[in-house]
Design a protein around this motif. Structure first.
Motif, PDB file in Angstrom:
ATOM      1  N   UNK A 105       6.078 -22.687  12.280  1.00  0.00           N
ATOM      2  CA  UNK A 105       5.640 -21.855  13.409  1.00  0.00           C
ATOM      3  C   UNK A 105       5.344 -22.676  14.642  1.00  0.00           C
ATOM      4  N   UNK A 106       4.941 -23.929  14.424  1.00  0.00           N
ATOM      5  CA  UNK A 106       4.600 -24.761  15.573  1.00  0.00           C
ATOM      6  C   UNK A 106       5.758 -24.802  16.547  1.00  0.00           C
ATOM      7  N   UNK A 107       6.975 -24.854  16.006  1.00  0.00           N
ATOM      8  CA  UNK A 107       8.131 -24.832  16.891  1.00  0.00           C
ATOM      9  C   UNK A 107       8.496 -23.411  17.302  1.00  0.00           C
ATOM     10  N   UNK A 108       8.421 -22.517  16.330  1.00  0.00           N
ATOM     11  CA  UNK A 108       8.833 -21.132  16.580  1.00  0.00           C
ATOM     12  C   UNK A 108       8.034 -20.526  17.718  1.00  0.00           C
ATOM     13  N   UNK A 109       6.752 -20.849  17.768  1.00  0.00           N
ATOM     14  CA  UNK A 109       5.848 -20.212  18.731  1.00  0.00           C
ATOM     15  C   UNK A 109       5.806 -20.945  20.065  1.00  0.00           C
ATOM     16  N   UNK A 110       6.703 -21.893  20.264  1.00  0.00           N
ATOM     17  CA  UNK A 110       6.671 -22.664  21.504  1.00  0.00           C
ATOM     18  C   UNK A 110       6.763 -21.719  22.701  1.00  0.00           C
ATOM     19  N   UNK A 252       5.752 -15.132  10.131  1.00  0.00           N
ATOM     20  CA  UNK A 252       4.791 -14.239   9.502  1.00  0.00           C
ATOM     21  C   UNK A 252       5.468 -13.418   8.418  1.00  0.00           C
ATOM     22  N   UNK A 253       6.666 -12.939   8.729  1.00  0.00           N
ATOM     23  CA  UNK A 253       7.398 -12.190   7.716  1.00  0.00           C
ATOM     24  C   UNK A 253       7.631 -13.067   6.504  1.00  0.00           C
ATOM     25  N   UNK A 254       7.999 -14.313   6.761  1.00  0.00           N
ATOM     26  CA  UNK A 254       8.237 -15.224   5.643  1.00  0.00           C
ATOM     27  C   UNK A 254       6.982 -15.355   4.790  1.00  0.00           C
ATOM     28  N   UNK A 255       5.845 -15.505   5.471  1.00  0.00           N
ATOM     29  CA  UNK A 255       4.598 -15.693   4.733  1.00  0.00           C
ATOM     30  C   UNK A 255       4.239 -14.423   3.964  1.00  0.00           C
ATOM     31  N   UNK A 347      13.058 -19.201   2.371  1.00  0.00           N
ATOM     32  CA  UNK A 347      14.207 -19.891   2.945  1.00  0.00           C
ATOM     33  C   UNK A 347      15.028 -18.944   3.817  1.00  0.00           C
ATOM     34  N   UNK A 348      15.279 -17.746   3.281  1.00  0.00           N
ATOM     35  CA  UNK A 348      16.088 -16.790   4.029  1.00  0.00           C
ATOM     36  C   UNK A 348      15.391 -16.385   5.320  1.00  0.00           C
ATOM     37  N   UNK A 349      14.093 -16.108   5.229  1.00  0.00           N
ATOM     38  CA  UNK A 349      13.383 -15.670   6.433  1.00  0.00           C
ATOM     39  C   UNK A 349      13.298 -16.774   7.469  1.00  0.00           C
ATOM     40  N   UNK A 350      12.984 -17.962   7.001  1.00  0.00           N
ATOM     41  CA  UNK A 350      12.872 -19.046   7.976  1.00  0.00           C
ATOM     42  C   UNK A 350      14.242 -19.376   8.563  1.00  0.00           C
ATOM     43  N   UNK A 351      15.275 -19.254   7.724  1.00  0.00           N
ATOM     44  CA  UNK A 351      16.632 -19.435   8.246  1.00  0.00           C
ATOM     45  C   UNK A 351      16.943 -18.375   9.285  1.00  0.00           C
ATOM     46  N   UNK A 352      16.598 -17.141   8.962  1.00  0.00           N
ATOM     47  CA  UNK A 352      16.831 -16.051   9.907  1.00  0.00           C
ATOM     48  C   UNK A 352      16.031 -16.287  11.179  1.00  0.00           C
ATOM     49  N   UNK A 475      11.628 -27.314  12.694  1.00  0.00           N
ATOM     50  CA  UNK A 475      12.240 -26.196  11.999  1.00  0.00           C
ATOM     51  C   UNK A 475      13.320 -26.651  11.023  1.00  0.00           C
ATOM     52  N   UNK A 476      14.276 -27.486  11.471  1.00  0.00           N
ATOM     53  CA  UNK A 476      15.249 -27.972  10.487  1.00  0.00           C
ATOM     54  C   UNK A 476      14.587 -28.723   9.337  1.00  0.00           C
TER      55      UNK A 476
END
Lengths: 645, 496
Positions: A105-110, A252-255, A347-352, A475-476
């Motif tokens: 999330x640290x990157x996602x929420x940039x 969040x969905x992933x979690x 994995x799927x959610x974070x990939x998405x 993220x990667x």
């Protein structure tokens, strides 16, 4: 005393409190650092407990009682924690997965305008779930249980300025609260019958079971508790909040889907499995709901075009599978699938999420054609996740053995609904056939994401010239770790006969009875069949010509416009049966009762009193002659009264 | 002796207002400072009564006021009433500080009225004499009467009202409560007549025992009416909405947070204790009345469009929950945990209503002139926190009290518990829905220009967080209060 055990949820909880009061100028990186470090330290503590226990099967139980929480003449519950093998495994999952997702999330929420709120809520989310998992009694568990509900509300509503988002958050919270109403009544019933709600003490009161009235009440309590579990774990008919919950940020969905919220219901039923064994009604309700949820989720996932919605319905379907294993009296299988599902779904959610972020917030798979070619790590993650979710390659797919365990359990079980016996074989074939749906929707998604060449020039023009590529390493990196974990899980989840140790299945049951050896050779044919099917679907959706035909077919299939587009009319039914009548009743209560009876009558009473007061002012007009006249009359009256009595 | 000091505290400040402060208008800061001065001893004594089970007792010299009729004034403070004193210790400074702009440079009479009310409320909770109880009860009412009457604002009611203005509100409030007070006076007269003298609270059951059955019923009805109106319970709540909306913000908080507890406390200390056979006989009807009130309040919440209206009716719901706890008593021996939960719940309800009503007054433009709700992060966050506490999130204090009440109702009948929690669920949903409508609007729908005092400043926020910390601390360790209340109730019931 094992006081360290309280630190597992306490550290993230305090971190959350700290994060929520930090000044607004704080750098975003600082939020994510505190948040991930706190959850990571819970993970470290859990690992420490694992090392201290030395062996995992059977896991030596760690229990600690801090103080009485509620202790009155009627109701009593301790503030106590207990870590057994189930709780230990869940703690590992929640804190491990949680810290990875927070790092992601640290990157996602940039660039988010309020990272403080997000990280506080997500840290509290992990804390609540850890609290839930470790709680020693049902009432204490309820703190964590509602806590995850609250945090999901805060997180789903993170982008509250977008229309529809507050409503989605509201629904997640209140569908869960509606379930909790039943949960609480179930707890009350259990307490009334058994005199305790402690997980350790409850099964010990089985001497009460000789009394049929007690057994009936326990069975009723099991049904009530299922209400709570169904809401948390999104089982039909209380699943309506989960697809809406996609309004939140993707991590969040992933979690929610992998580690925290939806697994709580499964966890509860596993914890109280002895209770559900007593209740035939609860088992049949479990079977019907689970089977329906499994099928409805899988069918609806096939018709979605939003990448997150596909995954959301896939979660619903998989949760149905877990409950099916519970209905087949095989909690070990359910528990194993919980982990297998967590591995591939995260994995799927974070990939998405990566796809969404790198494509600048595009979620429709029809507009994301070929995007994976530019995102190598995400590509690998999504492939591993999809294979894991479809679960057809032994060892490589994290969901393979867990699914097989569930199928195995279902096949061996004997179900009954309202006295009618249903053989496990029938259910098995239904589930087996429906498994192809999950292959369909996952590889349809992959087919889209891999198809053709993205029109890069057009894309980049649309998004201010920024090119689509993987940036940053957070993220990667997280995707890479999770991919490895997913494959690793596929390997270690192998049961005894298939070259594995069966250790994971053993963790839950505490022994190796349930992890029966599985004949690997028997799995080769179905596995090969599934692989061919998956490859076929993938290739068909890759090619634009065949894809168009298939989409047309999906579009014109019966129900695609009505039944499936409206999600089997659940929302409409709820609106019609519950929400509208309630609103109408509210309006009616005000117009017909409150306003005329309570407000207006009183207002009128005041009015009449004033009128009466006015009337008496006639006697007080300040005219001396009148006063003299009244005095005379009064004196006369007194004289008359005195004379005649 | 300390307890007398506590009572006098509220009076001393009254005289200071009257004598020392020579100005016509009083600075809000001074009034808030007075509140803090009251809060310090109140918090000290009530906390020591709760935590260390200290019992304070003070009796005045007896006074013969009528041929052989003795007035025996006495004051007490133990774990039974300490939560309510503690409540006042928190409510007065917090609400005063949050709402200080609403009485900036208010006339002296504003503060005098409020101090009279505080004095009366303190006295009601402390008094250990039936006549003293009545005296303080009326004192508090008189304070409230002048406060609302002089400083209330006129009614903007949707329904056409024939009697407008603060006087209209006042008449309704006063008529209602006066009606209740007179009913109580009759009961007190009956009890003192049969006893021959004034009596301490613990001895009321004895006096009740020696009443004739008819008179017992009449005196029960008298007390019941007085307390039910004051709380109010469902059916007796006609004055509620108009009075709250019409009252000045600070008075509204006092009314809802503390004065409603006068009724609940009266039920708890007099009715449930002395008339438990009657309560037990009437329990099914009373419980159904309360559950109906819970659902009714929640339904009205669904149809209201202003936060304050919703809070008022949600408060009605929760007061009916307190009523449910009070009447879920089948006998003196097995009703105690519901009762201790109920007293605990009085504290929670008071604290939560303080936060809700003050923050609403801050944000709705009642004090600061704003046309709409601009983005106000701190106010919104604290309001959400208070709402969460109000919908009894587990881990917050309201939950601990509520499940004790619900469980007691559940033991009577599971349906009662089901209906009550269903009502609470609807109420919670209504509050959340309205909160969303008001605060979660896209920025373009809001007027963003902020003026001074729009949002809470740091100190005000800290005060709110302190309240939240109290909720959470009591949520995880409610026994620190409930346990001592339960012991005190046990002892109290042993006395006769």
């Amino acid at each position: 005393m094992n006081l360290e055990i309280y630190l597992i949820p306490a550290i993230p909880a305090f971190a959350a409190a700290l994060l929520s009061v930090l000044p607004r100028k704080t750098r975003p990186a600082f939020y994510s650092l505190i948040s991930s470090l706190s959850v990571l330290s819970s993970f470290a503590l859990t690992v420490y407990f694992g090392f201290r226990a030395q062996k995992l099967v059977p896991f030596p139980e760690i229990a600690s009682t801090l103080m009485p929480w509620i202790e009155t003449a009627d109701l009593a519950a301790m503030l106590a924690f207990r870590m057994d093998s189930t709780a230990f495994a869940m703690c590992l999952l929640v804190s491990g997965m949680g810290s990875l997702i927070i790092v992601y999330s640290a990157h996602y929420l940039k660039g988010d305008e309020n990272p403080g709120r997000y990280f506080a809520a997500i840290t509290l989310f992990a804390a609540s779930m850890l609290f839930l998992v470790l709680a020693e009694n049902l009432l204490l568990l309820f703190i964590g249980w509602e806590g995850v509900g609250l945090c999901s509300y805060l997180l789903i509503g993170h982008y509250w300025k977008k229309s529809g988002v507050p409503l989605a958050a509201f629904r997640a919270f209140f569908v869960n609260r509606a379930g909790d109403l039943f949960f609480l009544l179930g707890v009350f019933t259990l307490f009334q019958v058994l005199g305790t709600v402690s997980f350790t003490d409850m099964p010990l009161r089985e001497n009460l079971l000789a009394n049929p009235a007690v057994k009936e009440k326990l069975s009723f309590a099991a049904l009530l508790l299922l209400g709570g579990a169904f809401a948390k774990s999104a089982q039909i008919p209380l699943h309506v909040w989960l697809p809406d919950a996609m309004a939140g940020p993707t991590p969040v969905s992933a979690l929610i889907h992998a580690a925290t919220m939806v697994t709580a219901g499964v966890y509860l039923v596993i914890r109280l499995h002895w209770l559900f064994l007593l209740s035939a009604q609860a088992e049949s309700v479990l079977l019907v709901a689970a089977l329906l949820t499994f099928l409805v989720g899988a069918v609806l996932a096939c018709f979605q075009t939003d990448i997150k919605k596909i995954l959301a319905y896939s979660t619903i379907s998989n949760l149905g599978l877990m409950f099916l294993a519970l209905a087949a009296r095989m909690p070990a299988a359910a528990f194993l699938h919980l982990f297998g599902h967590a591995a591939f779904k995260a994995l799927l959610f974070l990939g998405a999420g990566a796809v969404i972020i790198y494509s600048h917030h595009e979620q429709d798979i029809r507009h994301l054609k070929g995007i994976l070619k530019k995102l190598p790590v995400t590509r690998g993650a999504l492939w591993i996740g999809a294979i894991g979710g479809a679960g057809f390659i032994p060892y490589a797919a994290s969901g393979f053995f867990s699914k097989e365990m569930v199928l195995h359990a279902v096949r061996a079980a004997q179900f009954s609904i309202a006295g009618e016996n249903i053989s496990g074989e029938t259910v098995y074939w239904i589930v087996y056939a429906a498994e192809f749906l999950s292959i369909f929707y996952l590889f349809r998604m992959l087919g889209y994401l891999e198809a053709g060449r993205p029109d890069s020039e057009k894309e980049s023009k649309e998004h201010d010239g920024t090119e689509i590529k993987e940036t940053g390493w957070l993220m990667p990196g997280v995707l890479f770790i999770l991919s490895i974990f997913s494959v690793f899980f596929g390997i270690i989840s192998a049961p005894g006969g298939a070259g594995g140790t069966g250790i994971l299945a053993g963790i839950e049951s505490g022994d190796n009875i349930h992890s029966q050896p599985m004949e690997l050779s028997a799995l080769i044919v179905p596995s090969a069949l599934s692989s061919i099917f998956a490859a076929g679907i993938f290739l068909l959706f890759m090619k634009s010509s065949s894809r168009l035909i298939l989409e047309k077919l999906l579009d014109f299939s019966p129900g695609s416009r009505g039944l499936f587009a409206r999600n089997f009319y659940f929302d409409d039914v709820y609106g019609f049966l519950i929400l509208r009548p309630l609103n109408a009743a509210g309006g009616l209560a005000y117009r017909a009762v409150e306003a005329p009876v309570f407000l207006e009558t009183l207002r009128a009473a005041g009015y009449f009193l004033k009128k009466i007061g006015r009337f008496f002012t006639v006697f007080q007009r300040g005219i001396l002659n009148e006063y003299a006249f009244f005095i005379l009359i009064a004196a006369l009256l007194f004289v008359i009264i005195a004379l005649f009595t | 002796m300390e307890i007398l000091a506590l009572l006098i505290c509220s009076l001393v400040f009254l005289t200071m207002h009257l004598v020392l402060v020579q100005k016509e208008r009083i600075h809000a800061r001074l009034a808030v400072a007075f509140n803090f001065l009251y809060a310090a001893p109140a918090a000290l004594f009530s906390l020591s009564a709760i935590f260390f089970a200290r019992e304070y007792y003070f009796s005045f010299p007896e006074l013969e006021i009528w041929r052989g009729f003795f007035f025996r004034p006495a004051l007490y403070l133990d774990a039974k009433n300490a939560p309510l004193i503690f409540l006042m210790a928190l409510v007065l400074p917090v609400a005063g500080y949050w709402l200080r702009a609403s009485f900036e440079n208010a006339a002296k009479s504003f503060h005098i009225a409020s101090q009279v009310m505080v004095f009366g409320l303190t006295g009601v909770f402390l008094s250990d004499s039936l006549i003293l109880f009545y005296f303080f009860w009326e004192t508090a009412l008189i304070g409230a009467y002048f406060w609302i009457g002089l400083f209330g604002k006129s009614q903007e009611s949707e329904a056409p009202s024939r009697l407008k203005g603060p006087v209209g509100v006042l008449t309704r409030f006063f008529l209602f409560t006066l009606f209740g007070s007179f009913a109580m006076l009759v009961s007190i007269a009956a009890l003192t007549a049969v006893n021959g003298n004034d009596m301490s609270l613990a001895l009321i059951p004895v006096a009740v025992q020696s009443l004739s059955p008819e008179l017992r019923l009449v005196s029960f009805a008298g007390f019941f009416t007085a307390f039910a109106v004051k709380m109010p319970l469902f059916g007796f709540h006609g004055w509620l909405r108009d009075t709250y909306v019409g009252a000045p913000p600070l008075a509204r908080v006092y009314l809802s947070a503390v004065m409603s507890k006068m009724g609940a406390y009266g039920f708890f200390i007099i009715v449930c204790n002395a008339y438990h056979s009657l309560i037990a006989a009437a329990a099914p009807a009373l419980q159904i009345l309360c559950v109906a009130g819970v659902i009714y309040g929640a339904l009205i919440c669904l149809s209201r469009e202003r936060l304050i209206d919703v809070f008022i009716y949600a408060s009605l719901s929760h007061l009916c929950m307190i009523g449910l706890g009070l009447f879920s008593v089948s006998g003196p021996e097995n009703g105690s945990s519901a009762l201790s939960g109920t007293v605990f719940q009085m504290l929670n309800h008071g604290l939560i209503m303080t936060a809700l009503l003050s923050l609403d007054a801050r944000s709705s433009g009642e004090i600061y002139p704003v046309r709409s709700y601009p983005v106000r992060r701190r106010t919104a966050a604290l309001l959400l926190l208070s709402i969460l506490a109000g919908v009894s999130l587990p881990g917050m204090s309201n939950f601990a009290g509520e499940i004790l009440i619900l469980y007691a109702a559940f033991l009577t009948s599971p349906w009662l518990a089901f209906c009550a929690s269903f009502g609470l669920l609807i109420g919670a949903a209504a509050v959340f829905r309205l909160f969303h409508r008001i605060f979660l609007k896209a920025p373009e729908e809001q007027i963003v220009e902020s003026t001074k005092g729009d949002d809470l400043n740091l100190r005000e926020t800290a005060l709110g967080l302190f309240l939240a910390a109290v909720w959470i601390a009591l949520g995880f360790y409610p026994m620190i209060v409930i346990g001592s209340i339960e012991r005190a109730i046990y002892v109290f019931r042993m006395i006769p």
